[in-house]
Design a protein around this motif. Structure first.
Motif, PDB file in Angstrom:
ATOM      1  N   ALA A   1      36.504  32.596  42.434  1.00 51.11           N
ATOM      2  CA  ALA A   1      36.517  31.169  42.764  1.00 51.11           C
ATOM      3  C   ALA A   1      35.462  30.907  43.818  1.00 51.11           C
ATOM      4  N   ARG A   2      34.899  29.736  43.795  1.00 57.32           N
ATOM      5  CA  ARG A   2      34.001  29.328  44.886  1.00 57.32           C
ATOM      6  C   ARG A   2      34.016  27.812  44.989  1.00 57.32           C
ATOM      7  N   ARG A   3      34.047  27.355  46.228  1.00 52.50           N
ATOM      8  CA  ARG A   3      34.116  25.920  46.490  1.00 52.50           C
ATOM      9  C   ARG A   3      33.316  25.604  47.751  1.00 52.50           C
TER      10      ARG A   3
ATOM     11  N   ASN B   1      39.633  26.327  56.002  1.00 50.57           N
ATOM     12  CA  ASN B   1      40.235  27.652  56.128  1.00 50.57           C
ATOM     13  C   ASN B   1      40.821  27.894  57.512  1.00 50.57           C
TER      14      ASN B   1
ATOM     15  N   GLY C   1      36.093  33.569  46.672  1.00 52.40           N
ATOM     16  CA  GLY C   1      37.278  34.416  46.584  1.00 52.40           C
ATOM     17  C   GLY C   1      37.176  35.372  45.421  1.00 52.40           C
TER      18      GLY C   1
ATOM     19  N   GLN D   1      49.649  31.073  48.822  1.00 50.24           N
ATOM     20  CA  GLN D   1      49.027  29.785  48.550  1.00 50.24           C
ATOM     21  C   GLN D   1      47.911  29.883  47.510  1.00 50.24           C
ATOM     22  N   ASN D   2      47.441  31.095  47.236  1.00 50.84           N
ATOM     23  CA  ASN D   2      46.351  31.310  46.270  1.00 50.84           C
ATOM     24  C   ASN D   2      46.750  32.361  45.241  1.00 50.84           C
TER      25      ASN D   2
ATOM     26  N   SER E   1      45.112  35.945  43.590  1.00 48.07           N
ATOM     27  CA  SER E   1      45.537  37.120  44.352  1.00 48.07           C
ATOM     28  C   SER E   1      46.514  37.991  43.562  1.00 48.07           C
TER      29      SER E   1
ATOM     30  N   TYR F   1      40.758  33.082  50.106  1.00 46.11           N
ATOM     31  CA  TYR F   1      41.618  32.908  48.924  1.00 46.11           C
ATOM     32  C   TYR F   1      42.495  34.125  48.617  1.00 46.11           C
ATOM     33  N   ASN F   2      41.891  35.298  48.416  1.00 43.85           N
ATOM     34  CA  ASN F   2      42.684  36.528  48.318  1.00 43.85           C
ATOM     35  C   ASN F   2      42.409  37.322  49.594  1.00 43.85           C
TER      36      ASN F   2
END
Length: 269
Positions: free
Chosen positions: A66-68, A75, A90, A102-103, A107, A143-144
């Protein structure tokens, strides 16, 4: 079926480990997290993404899950380039198993079918170019648990530093002195989740409180900028006396250490 396909894809997107030490009994010890998994040929670590083939420990490399692009504060990092945009990336897998993750879709994707998408192959240069093109000042791994892909992040952060970006990881703190030392030359901040205040709470998640506190102290001594976060989960770690005790433990490490208390939103289980 989806898990097997994802696992096979990730096995291809891998490289030899740096954070590994041979043992005298034929096993190799992975040093990316505090579990220090001792692996024989064909074994996988608890994270699911570090595994042994022959004499080589293979580790994640060359992809993101993932990338944002978000404000760096997304964060819960409030004292690193406030107001700046960050490219947040992530990966898959985790060394802990929090029932309120939350992710969880990435994960926990190697433990159960979470509907996670397949990885996106990418180079360090491409990630840095994306950050620069979008006027980001920060490149952050989150994220993870990012440090189970430390070798990959080292390559990405090396390129990011060359471009003048600030770099950092959002970690569960269940890590090792070896990985913090390895990452420090290319990593500016270490944002760590302190998930509880008792040994029993941490045992339920698969970690140890003492380890997390020791790694916060180690990160400070190595020169990382450190911020701590506790997600306050009702019925798990919301006891006020316990939180005050945790505040004292963190203050014993550094009274100037920022500590954030975050609101809980139901996720995962």
């Amino acid at each position: 079926m989806a898990q097997r396909a994802l696992q096979a894809c990730l096995d291809e997107l891998s490289a030899p480990a740096v954070l590994v030490e041979p043992r005298g009994d034929g096993r190799v010890e992975c040093q990316a997290c505090a579990h220090r998994c001792a692996l024989r040929d064909g074994d996988r670590g608890r994270c699911g993404v570090r595994w042994r083939r022959g004499d080589v420990l293979r580790v994640p490399f060359g992809y993101v899950a993932a990338r944002r692009i978000r404000a760096v504060e997304t964060n819960t990092v409030f004292h690193v380039r406030p107001g700046a945009q960050a490219l947040i990336v992530g990966m898959y897998g985790c060394d802990l198993r929090c029932p309120y993750c939350q992710n969880w879709r990435i994960s926990q994707a190697l433990r159960e079918d979470t509907g996670a998408s397949m990885p996106v192959a990418v180079t360090p240069a491409a990630l840095v170019d994306e950050a620069v093109a979008n006027r980001c000042e920060v490149l952050c791994a989150a994220y993870n648990e990012p440090l189970i892909a430390a070798e990959w992040l080292h390559a990405v952060f090396t390129q990011a530093h060359r471009a003048g970006l600030v770099t950092g990881v959002v970690s569960d703190g269940n890590t090792t002195p070896e990985v913090l030392t390895y990452m420090r030359p290319v990593t500016d901040f270490y944002r760590v989740d302190v998930k509880g205040f008792t040994a029993q709470q941490y045992a339920a998640l698969g970690g140890r409180l003492d380890t997390v506190l020791q790694m916060i102290e180690r990160a400070r001594s190595l020169g990382y900028w450190v911020e701590a976060v506790t997600l306050v989960v009702p019925g798990f770690n919301d006891d006020l006396t316990g939180l005050r005790g945790l505040a004292r433990l963190l203050a014993d490490i550094d009274r100037d250490l920022p500590w954030h208390l975050n609101a809980f939103y139901p996720r995962y289980h």
